[in-house]
Design a protein around this motif. Structure first.
Motif, PDB file in Angstrom:
ATOM      1  N   ASP A   1     -18.725  54.765  32.863  1.00  0.00           N
ATOM      2  CA  ASP A   1     -18.506  55.185  34.250  1.00  0.00           C
ATOM      3  C   ASP A   1     -18.734  54.060  35.257  1.00  0.00           C
ATOM      4  O   ASP A   1     -18.012  53.948  36.255  1.00  0.00           O
ATOM      5  CB  ASP A   1     -19.432  56.346  34.600  1.00  0.00           C
ATOM      6  CG  ASP A   1     -19.008  57.659  33.968  1.00  0.00           C
ATOM      7  OD1 ASP A   1     -17.961  57.686  33.287  1.00  0.00           O
ATOM      8  OD2 ASP A   1     -19.719  58.664  34.136  1.00  0.00           O
ATOM      9  N   LEU A   2     -19.765  53.226  34.998  1.00  0.00           N
ATOM     10  CA  LEU A   2     -20.229  52.280  36.018  1.00  0.00           C
ATOM     11  C   LEU A   2     -20.210  50.826  35.559  1.00  0.00           C
ATOM     12  O   LEU A   2     -20.651  49.945  36.299  1.00  0.00           O
ATOM     13  CB  LEU A   2     -21.654  52.649  36.457  1.00  0.00           C
ATOM     14  CG  LEU A   2     -21.842  54.083  36.972  1.00  0.00           C
ATOM     15  CD1 LEU A   2     -23.309  54.378  37.206  1.00  0.00           C
ATOM     16  CD2 LEU A   2     -21.038  54.314  38.247  1.00  0.00           C
ATOM     17  N   GLY A   3     -19.737  50.570  34.346  1.00  0.00           N
ATOM     18  CA  GLY A   3     -19.713  49.201  33.846  1.00  0.00           C
ATOM     19  C   GLY A   3     -21.021  48.819  33.168  1.00  0.00           C
ATOM     20  O   GLY A   3     -21.929  49.642  32.999  1.00  0.00           O
ATOM     21  N   GLY A   4     -21.129  47.543  32.802  1.00  0.00           N
ATOM     22  CA  GLY A   4     -22.303  47.058  32.081  1.00  0.00           C
ATOM     23  C   GLY A   4     -23.599  47.278  32.831  1.00  0.00           C
ATOM     24  O   GLY A   4     -24.643  47.565  32.225  1.00  0.00           O
ATOM     25  N   LEU A   5     -23.583  47.154  34.162  1.00  0.00           N
ATOM     26  CA  LEU A   5     -24.802  47.375  34.942  1.00  0.00           C
ATOM     27  C   LEU A   5     -25.257  48.837  34.882  1.00  0.00           C
ATOM     28  O   LEU A   5     -26.430  49.127  35.126  1.00  0.00           O
ATOM     29  CB  LEU A   5     -24.578  46.953  36.391  1.00  0.00           C
ATOM     30  CG  LEU A   5     -24.510  45.440  36.656  1.00  0.00           C
ATOM     31  CD1 LEU A   5     -24.214  45.167  38.129  1.00  0.00           C
ATOM     32  CD2 LEU A   5     -25.807  44.761  36.233  1.00  0.00           C
ATOM     33  N   GLY A   6     -24.345  49.741  34.555  1.00  0.00           N
ATOM     34  CA  GLY A   6     -24.734  51.135  34.396  1.00  0.00           C
ATOM     35  C   GLY A   6     -25.690  51.320  33.232  1.00  0.00           C
ATOM     36  O   GLY A   6     -26.625  52.129  33.307  1.00  0.00           O
ATOM     37  N   ILE A   7     -25.464  50.577  32.144  1.00  0.00           N
ATOM     38  CA  ILE A   7     -26.383  50.633  31.002  1.00  0.00           C
ATOM     39  C   ILE A   7     -27.748  50.081  31.410  1.00  0.00           C
ATOM     40  O   ILE A   7     -28.798  50.647  31.064  1.00  0.00           O
ATOM     41  CB  ILE A   7     -25.804  49.841  29.818  1.00  0.00           C
ATOM     42  CG1 ILE A   7     -24.455  50.446  29.394  1.00  0.00           C
ATOM     43  CG2 ILE A   7     -26.776  49.823  28.655  1.00  0.00           C
ATOM     44  CD1 ILE A   7     -23.752  49.659  28.307  1.00  0.00           C
ATOM     45  N   LEU A   8     -27.739  48.962  32.148  1.00  0.00           N
ATOM     46  CA  LEU A   8     -28.997  48.385  32.636  1.00  0.00           C
ATOM     47  C   LEU A   8     -29.748  49.381  33.516  1.00  0.00           C
ATOM     48  O   LEU A   8     -30.974  49.535  33.391  1.00  0.00           O
ATOM     49  CB  LEU A   8     -28.703  47.106  33.419  1.00  0.00           C
ATOM     50  CG  LEU A   8     -29.905  46.457  34.130  1.00  0.00           C
ATOM     51  CD1 LEU A   8     -30.952  46.017  33.116  1.00  0.00           C
ATOM     52  CD2 LEU A   8     -29.451  45.283  34.989  1.00  0.00           C
TER      53      LEU A   8
END
Length: 479
Positions: free
Chosen positions: A393-400
Motif C-alpha cells: 500500500d505504502l511502499g518500502g517505508l510502509g514496512i519500516l
C-alpha cells in the motif's frame, strides 16, 4: 439510584437501539446515538463503552449515499466532545500533540499517516485511500486519546474493560452456537458437521482475532488484579466464553497469537515478580482453561447437532492443530497455506513494482484483483500480513513504519510492566501486563492476517490507550 438515573436512561436508549437494529436499522441507530450522547454528557467512560459495544456489529447508516458505521459516528461524537472539553487549550495551539498524538508512538504514526497522504497521488482508488486514512485517525488517534482522557482512576477503566469483556463474551457464545449447529456458509465447514464461527464479523479469522486479543486483558484482570477482580465470577465466565470463542473460530493465527501472548506474559511475570503465584494465578486461567476449551470443542465436534445432510470430510479440531505445524514444512500440501503463499507473492510483486509510494493505502485488494495470480481461489480483502499489506500500500517505508510502530508499542508496555509498582496499585500493573499481552497477540496474528478493521481492532485500541497512560505513569513515578 437517584445518582445513577441519568446513566440508566442513556443505557436504556442504547440497549433498545441495539435490539431494534435488525428490524428497524435507522430507528435503532438514532436511539444508539441519542443514548451515546446522553452517556457522554454524564460520563466519558460510559460513552467510550458505547463505542466498544457497537464496534463489532456491522450496523450502518446511510449518509449522502455513503454507508457509515454506527461506531464511527460514536467515535466522531467522542472526538468532538474531547475537542470541546479542551477547546481553550487547543485553540491556543499549545496542547495539540499532547492531547491527540500518543507521544510514545508519535514518530512512526506520523510517518505512517504521511505516507498514506502521499499515496493519494498514486492510489488505485482515492476514495478507498481517503476512507482508510479516516479509519486510521479513528483507530490510532481519536479513540486512544478518548480513552487516555479517562485518566488514571480505577473506576472509569472498569467500565471500559467490562464493556469489552461483556461484548466479547456474548459474541463468543454466539460463535460457539454457530459452530455447534452449522449456522454458516458451507465454505466454512469444519469437523464434518460444523462450521468455523465468525459471529458478527463475517470472517472466522477476524472473529478469532477479536476474541484472541481480548483474552490477555481478561487474563490480566483475573491473575494480576486486586482481590475483588480475581474473585469476580463474571470475569471467569467471560474468560471461559472467550477461550471457547477463540477455539471455535478455528483460526490458526488466533490460536498461535494467544499461545504467544500467554507465553510472553508468563515470562514478563517471572522476570518482574518471580515464580510466586504464577502456578495458581496464571496457569489455571491462562493455560488450563484454554486447553479445556480446546478439548470441549474437539469433543462437541464429533456430534452432528445440526442434523445436516452435509458430511464433507473437513479437519477436526486436533487435525487443524497438527496441520498448523505440518503446513510450515509442506506449505504446498495445505490448501490454506498455498493460498496464503499466492497472496504474499502478489504483495511482494506490488512492492517491487511500486517501491516508493505503493498502490495507495487500502489499495492492495484492487491490485490483486487486477493482477490475480493463477490458482487463487478468491480475491482476499487484504494481504494477510501487516508488513506486506503496508509495503504494497505504502511502499518500502510502509514496512519500516510497521516494524517501528510495533516496537514502540511493545517497548513502552514492557517498561511499564518493569517499572510500575505493584504494592497497592495492582490494577495499574494488571492493565500494563494485559495491554502487553494483547499487543503481542495482535502482532503475532498479523503475520498471517491483517486485522486493522472495525470491531477487530477494539482490544488493540484499549491496549494503545493503556500504553499511553503507562508511559506517563512511570515517567511521573521516576520524576
Amino acid at each position: 439510584m437517584r445518582d445513577r438515573a441519568p446513566l440508566l436512561g442513556g443505557i436504556f436508549l442504547v440497549a433498545v437501539g441495539m435490539a431494534l437494529e435488525t428490524g428497524h436499522p435507522l430507528l435503532g441507530a438514532v436511539l444508539i446515538l441519542a443514548g451515546g450522547i446522553w452517556l457522554i454528557r454524564e460520563s466519558l467512560a460510559w460513552g467510550a463503552a458505547v463505542y466498544i459495544v457497537t464496534a463489532p456489529f456491522p450496523w450502518q447508516i446511510l449518509f449522502h449515499h455513503h454507508r457509515i458505521a454506527v461506531s464511527d459516528v460514536v467515535a466522531m461524537i467522542l472526538g468532538l466532545w474531547l475537542f470541546w472539553r479542551h477547546r481553550k487549550r487547543l485553540l491556543s495551539g499549545t496542547t495539540w500533540g499532547k492531547l491527540w498524538i500518543p507521544p510514545y508512538y508519535r514518530s512512526p504514526l506520523l510517518l505512517l499517516l504521511g505516507l498514506a497522504v502521499l499515496s493519494l497521488g498514486v492510489s488505485l482508488s482515492r476514495t478507498t485511500t481517503v476512507i482508510k486514512i479516516l479509519e486510521y485517525l479513528e483507530f490510532f488517534v481519536v479513540m486512544p486519546a478518548v480513552l487516555r482522557a479517562l485518566g488514571s482512576e480505577r473506576r472509569p477503566w472498569q467500565v471500559v474493560l467490562w464493556a469489552l469483556f461483556g461484548v466479547a463474551g456474548v459474541l463468543a457464545l454466539d460463535g460457539v452456537y454457530q459452530f455447534l449447529f452449522q449456522l454458516g456458509p458451507i465454505a466454512n465447514v469444519v469437523d464434518v458437521h460444523h462450521v468455523r464461527a465468525d459471529a458478527t464479523f463475517g470472517q472466522p479469522n477476524a472473529f478469532g482475532g477479536f476474541e484472541a486479543d481480548t483474552f490477555p486483558l481478561i487474563l490480566a484482570w483475573i491473575a494480576a488484579g486486586p482481590p475483588a477482580w480475581r474473585k469476580n465470577v463474571w470475569a471467569w465466565v467471560a474468560l471461559t466464553a472467550v477461550a471457547l470463542g477463540v477455539i471455535s473460530s478455528f483460526s490458526r493465527g488466533a490460536w498461535v497469537a494467544d499461545a504467544g501472548a500467554v507465553f510472553f506474559m508468563g515470562v514478563a511475570w517471572i522476570l518482574t515478580r518471580g515464580w510466586s503465584g504464577i502456578g495458581r494465578r496464571v496457569v489455571i486461567p491462562g493455560i488450563l482453561i484454554p486447553v479445556a476449551a480446546f478439548l470441549a470443542i474437539d469433543l462437541l465436534g464429533k456430534t452432528n447437532l445440526s442434523h445436516s445432510a452435509v458430511s464433507l470430510s473437513y479437519q477436526s479440531t486436533l487435525e487443524r492443530l497438527t496441520s498448523s505445524v505440518t503446513a510450515v514444512f509442506n506449505p504446498n500440501g495445505h490448501y490454506d497455506t498455498h493460498q496464503r503463499l499466492l497472496i504474499w507473492q502478489t504483495a511482494i510483486r506490488a512492492i517491487i513494482h511500486h517501491p516508493i509510494l505503493g498502490v495507495g493505502l487500502g489499495g492492495f485488494q484492487r491490485y490483486i484483483t487486477l493482477h490475480r495470480p493463477p490458482g487463487l481461489a478468491a480475491i482476499p480483502p487484504m494481504a494477510h500480513d501487516l508488513y506486506l499489506e503496508w509495503g504494497a500500500d505504502l511502499g518500502g517505508l510502509g514496512i519500516l513504519a510497521g516494524i517501528w510502530i510495533e516496537w514502540r508499542w511493545i517497548r513502552t508496555l514492557i517498561q511499564g510492566v518493569r517499572r510500575l509498582p505493584t504494592a497497592g496499585t495492582e490494577w495499574r500493573w494488571a492493565l500494563a501486563w494485559g495491554g502487553f499481552g494483547t499487543t503481542v497477540a495482535f502482532i503475532v496474528q498479523n503475520w498471517v492476517d491483517f486485522l486493522i478493521d472495525h470491531g477487530v481492532i477494539v482490544p488493540l485500541i484499549v491496549a494503545l490507550a493503556i500504553g499511553w497512560l503507562v508511559s506517563e505513569s512511570w515517567r511521573e513515578d521516576r520524576g
